[in-house]
Design an enzyme around this catalytic site. Structure first.
Site, PDB file in Angstrom:
ATOM      1  N   LYS A 107       0.864  -1.187   0.000  1.00 34.35           N
ATOM      2  CA  LYS A 107       0.000   0.000   0.000  1.00 34.35           C
ATOM      3  C   LYS A 107       0.893   1.227   0.000  1.00 34.35           C
ATOM      4  O   LYS A 107       1.554   1.527   0.988  1.00 34.35           O
ATOM      5  CB  LYS A 107      -0.922   0.018   1.212  1.00 34.35           C
ATOM      6  CG  LYS A 107      -1.870   1.215   1.189  1.00 34.35           C
ATOM      7  CD  LYS A 107      -2.803   1.229   2.380  1.00 34.35           C
ATOM      8  CE  LYS A 107      -3.947   2.227   2.230  1.00 34.35           C
ATOM      9  NZ  LYS A 107      -3.531   3.609   2.061  1.00 34.35           N
ATOM     10  N   ARG A 163      -3.898   8.330  -6.091  1.00 31.81           N
ATOM     11  CA  ARG A 163      -4.523   7.293  -6.904  1.00 31.81           C
ATOM     12  C   ARG A 163      -4.821   7.850  -8.298  1.00 31.81           C
ATOM     13  O   ARG A 163      -5.395   8.930  -8.420  1.00 31.81           O
ATOM     14  CB  ARG A 163      -5.816   6.855  -6.236  1.00 31.81           C
ATOM     15  CG  ARG A 163      -6.512   5.710  -6.948  1.00 31.81           C
ATOM     16  CD  ARG A 163      -7.683   5.271  -6.099  1.00 31.81           C
ATOM     17  NE  ARG A 163      -8.307   4.075  -6.633  1.00 31.81           N
ATOM     18  CZ  ARG A 163      -9.050   3.259  -5.890  1.00 31.81           C
ATOM     19  NH1 ARG A 163      -9.228   3.501  -4.622  1.00 31.81           N
ATOM     20  NH2 ARG A 163      -9.623   2.202  -6.430  1.00 31.81           N
ATOM     21  N   LYS A 202      -7.401  -2.475   4.324  1.00 32.89           N
ATOM     22  CA  LYS A 202      -6.144  -1.782   4.594  1.00 32.89           C
ATOM     23  C   LYS A 202      -5.546  -2.364   5.864  1.00 32.89           C
ATOM     24  O   LYS A 202      -6.251  -2.501   6.860  1.00 32.89           O
ATOM     25  CB  LYS A 202      -6.379  -0.293   4.904  1.00 32.89           C
ATOM     26  CG  LYS A 202      -7.080   0.464   3.847  1.00 32.89           C
ATOM     27  CD  LYS A 202      -7.259   1.911   4.306  1.00 32.89           C
ATOM     28  CE  LYS A 202      -8.717   2.198   4.564  1.00 32.89           C
ATOM     29  NZ  LYS A 202      -9.046   3.594   4.714  1.00 32.89           N
TER      30      LYS A 202
HETATM   31  P1  AMP Z   1      -7.206   5.309   2.212  1.00 27.64           P
HETATM   32  O1  AMP Z   1      -6.979   6.542   1.354  1.00 27.64           O
HETATM   33  O2  AMP Z   1      -6.438   5.317   3.484  1.00 27.64           O
HETATM   34  O3  AMP Z   1      -8.675   4.996   2.357  1.00 27.64           O
HETATM   35  O4  AMP Z   1      -6.584   4.062   1.414  1.00 27.64           O
HETATM   36  C1  AMP Z   1      -7.037   3.679   0.149  1.00 27.64           C
HETATM   37  C2  AMP Z   1      -6.086   4.191  -0.909  1.00 27.64           C
HETATM   38  O5  AMP Z   1      -4.840   3.516  -0.893  1.00 27.64           O
HETATM   39  C3  AMP Z   1      -6.555   3.961  -2.318  1.00 27.64           C
HETATM   40  O6  AMP Z   1      -7.535   4.873  -2.710  1.00 27.64           O
HETATM   41  C4  AMP Z   1      -5.280   4.104  -3.108  1.00 27.64           C
HETATM   42  O7  AMP Z   1      -5.065   5.463  -3.423  1.00 27.64           O
HETATM   43  C5  AMP Z   1      -4.198   3.705  -2.138  1.00 27.64           C
HETATM   44  N1  AMP Z   1      -3.441   2.482  -2.501  1.00 27.64           N
HETATM   45  C6  AMP Z   1      -2.124   2.329  -2.332  1.00 27.64           C
HETATM   46  N2  AMP Z   1      -1.713   1.110  -2.718  1.00 27.64           N
HETATM   47  C7  AMP Z   1      -2.812   0.444  -3.156  1.00 27.64           C
HETATM   48  C8  AMP Z   1      -3.041  -0.868  -3.678  1.00 27.64           C
HETATM   49  N3  AMP Z   1      -2.071  -1.756  -3.813  1.00 27.64           N
HETATM   50  N4  AMP Z   1      -4.325  -1.189  -4.018  1.00 27.64           N
HETATM   51  C9  AMP Z   1      -5.328  -0.305  -3.866  1.00 27.64           C
HETATM   52  N5  AMP Z   1      -5.158   0.945  -3.379  1.00 27.64           N
HETATM   53  C10 AMP Z   1      -3.926   1.327  -3.019  1.00 27.64           C
END
Ligand code: AMP
Length: 598
Positions: free
Chosen positions: A252, A257, A424
């Site tokens: 992650k 994104r 996550k």
């Molecule tokens: P959050 O913003 O904390 O809700 O985390 C979700 C975000 O993590 C997604 O919208 C992506 O921008 C990011 N992300 C980073 N690595 C990945 C991955 N391998 N798969 C999906 N999302 C990812």
């Protein structure tokens, strides 16, 4: 359709403090709208002319709007500016100025929705030299025929200040009720919306062609798809259990994104909020054209890197890319790596309904990357025990990632949905909240002492999707620098409204209320029961909601998130439960220790 019809409804929508009334008002408006106008009415209600991703902005500066108002009302500019200062609202200033119109216009044409919309469209299209004067002429043309109340909403729309605060989901509910008489069909409409990100299109299709036509809506290139979102859990064991014992673990990364649409050499990039950010990433575009040869929609995370060491840098470094000019320079100074993690469409075929493993296999097959390319597929490991998941997480964190994204091997890509098919996993949760929350600013309290003239504290809320309502969860006053407080004052100003918003549920009476729009990141010491806050009211304990203890602003404004993307009430409930579990475990082990000593 008379423009005054929608103005009446806008007035009622602005006045209501009840969420259900808001939906009823929209249903009535949709029912009384001629069907071929339905998309235009939906866009106007959202204060726009087209879907957000097309980026068509009216963007008239206050000064220009006031100048048109002065010309049309016959009042001098100074007087109009005074009215603006007195009322504090450009719409109210317009209403007052027009009701004091000096020369009475004898032959007024009644304004229609069609005329207002097409004039606004012309204004939005005007560019370049001489366009200012032409814009003023168009605005005056409308204002000359407008009743004062009609003028109020024209000025609000052109200055992007229409603050009805209707969420996309409220409109979907209303569309289902207006055209299928049942809320049950909202899911079908929601699916179409998630695939197209265009409420006007969904509204037009249901109104003119019916439910089957809505069901037939498909993904199209250059029309962004609403992103799939993840839930969070506290431990590798829990993640593994939710995934049925076997799953994919991906790095992650902490960047931005990107949803990339490619047709031949034509590439467009959309942000997580579906804005067109193509111009920020010329390097990503070139790299994608080089390493993917077919037409695709792919998703990935762009991360800033240190070119010398190839280390990942914090996401803030990417902010340098958010500029109109000097992007070449920013590209050189702040290089990126692009890690692709999904594919949604390949050569005319939708892939979203395929299981994750299939999509991942296709993605790996698509990307022909060389070692010097900035594009690659995100590192992934299939795991079936908690220990390997944890080991992989520490490896990811050591390499500068936030943690892991755990993915269900069988799950389709669920556009627009947050669920446990993606999880996550950051670092271990302790009794102190290790994770941050993204909360919406719904109100503010005036500052005292050093903070006189600024806000002393902000009232923050979480979002509950079921009833489309924001519930308060804390007041935050720490973590702000003086500059940030200044910035918040001006940032929040356009969203100020006269009373609590109809979609906000609060027991506290803020000094100032805002339309729920701005999301900020906070950290706290723990989640506690509280009779003052409405988040999860009665869910854990009768008469109590959940609140954050010692909340602190982390300095990060989440402008990549919309208010509806904020941490949800359900997430806060599960964070609270998790915290209880951890606290009990800690207590039990200390008791054991004490026991053994004794
Ligand atoms: P959050 O913003 O904390 O809700 O985390 C979700 C975000 O993590 C997604 O919208 C992506 O921008 C990011 N992300 C980073 N690595 C990945 C991955 N391998 N798969 C999906 N999302 C990812």
């Amino acid at each position: 359709m008379d423009y005054s019809t929608i103005v009446d409804v806008f007035d009622a929508m602005e006045a209501t403090t009840k969420r259900t009334e808001l939906t009823d008002l929209i249903v009535r408006l949709l029912k009384s709208t001629p069907r071929e106008l339905i998309d235009k009415v939906v866009y106007l209600m959202l204060g726009r002319l087209r879907p957000e991703y097309e980026g068509i902005e009216l963007g008239i500066a206050d000064k220009m709007a006031l100048r048109a108002l002065a010309i049309s009302s016959g009042l001098d500019m100074k007087r109009v500016e005074e009215l603006y200062v007195k009322t504090g609202d450009i719409g109210d200033a317009a209403e007052e100025a027009l009701s004091r119109r000096l020369q009475s216009v004898l032959f007024k044409d009644k304004l229609t929705v069609e005329r207002v919309y097409s004039t606004l469209e012309k204004i939005a299209m005007l560019k370049g030299e001489g366009s200012q004067d032409a814009k003023i002429r168009y605005i005056c043309n409308l204002l000359n025929d407008a009743e004062p109340r009609e003028g109020k909403y024209i000025l609000k729309i052109i200055t992007s200040r229409l603050r009805l605060g209707v969420a996309d989901y409220t409109i979907l509910d209303a569309l289902a009720l207006a055209f299928t008489e049942s809320k049950e069909n909202r899911e079908i409409l929601e699916r179409a919306y998630n695939l197209t990100s265009d409420l006007g299109l969904v509204a037009r299709t249901i109104a003119l062609d019916g439910l089957d036509a809505v069901k037939a809506i498909r993904i199209e290139l250059f029309r962004p798809i609403r992103p799939m979102l993840a839930e969070r859990v506290s431990s590798a064991e829990e993640a593994l259990e939710r995934m049925g014992g076997r799953c994919a673990a991906e790095y992650k990364l902490d960047g931005e994104r990107l949803q990339i649409h490619k047709h031949g050499n034509n590439v467009k990039i959309f942000s997580r909020r579906l804005e067109d950010i193509t111009s920020h990433y010329p390097d990503a575009i070139n790299a994608i054209i080089t390493c993917i040869k077919v037409d695709v929609i792919v998703e990935g995370e762009a991360v800033a890197i240190n070119q010398d060491t190839q280390e990942y840098l914090p996401f803030q470094e990417l902010m340098h890319r958010r500029r109109k000019y000097g992007i070449e320079e920013a590209m050189r100074e702040y290089p990126i790596a692009l890690h692709l993690f999904d594919t949604l469409y390949i050569n005319g075929n939708e892939c979203i309904d395929l299981p994750y493993v299939e999509r991942r296999r296709m993605l790996e097959g698509l990307v022909k990357s060389s070692s010097d390319s900035i594009v690659s597929v995100v590192p992934m490991l299939i795991v079936s025990d908690a220990k390997s998941m944890e080991d992989y997480m520490f490896k990811a964190i050591n390499e500068g990632c936030e943690g892991l994204m755990i993915k269900d091997l069988k799950s389709p890509y669920r556009a627009g949905a947050r669920g446990y098919a993606w999880i996550k996993l950051k670092r271990e949760y302790r009794s102190e909240l290790a994770d941050t929350l993204d909360l919406v600013i719904v109100g503010a309290f005036h500052g005292r002492g050093r903070r006189v003239g600024r806000y002393g504290a902000l009232l923050l809320a979480s979002y509950n999707r079921e009833d489309d309502t924001f519930y308060t969860v804390c007041k935050v006053g720490t973590g702000f620098t003086d500059e940030e407080l200044e910035r918040f004052y001006s940032m929040l100003n356009p969203y100020m409204i006269k009373h609590r918003h109809a979609r906000v549920n609060s027991k506290l009476d803020a000094d100032v209320w805002f339309e729920p729009r701005i999301v900020i990141e906070v950290i706290a010491s723990e989640i506690t029961l509280s009779p003052l806050h409405t988040c999860a009211m009665n869910a854990i304990r009768e008469g109590n909601g959940l609140a954050l203890r010692f909340p602190k602003f982390t300095g990060r404004v989440r402008d990549d998130k919309s208010a509806e993307d904020a941490t949800s009430v359900d997430e806060i409930i599960s964070m609270y439960r998790r915290q209880l579990k951890v606290t009990r475990q800690v207590q039990a082990s200390t008791e054991e220790d004490v026991g053994s000593v004794g």
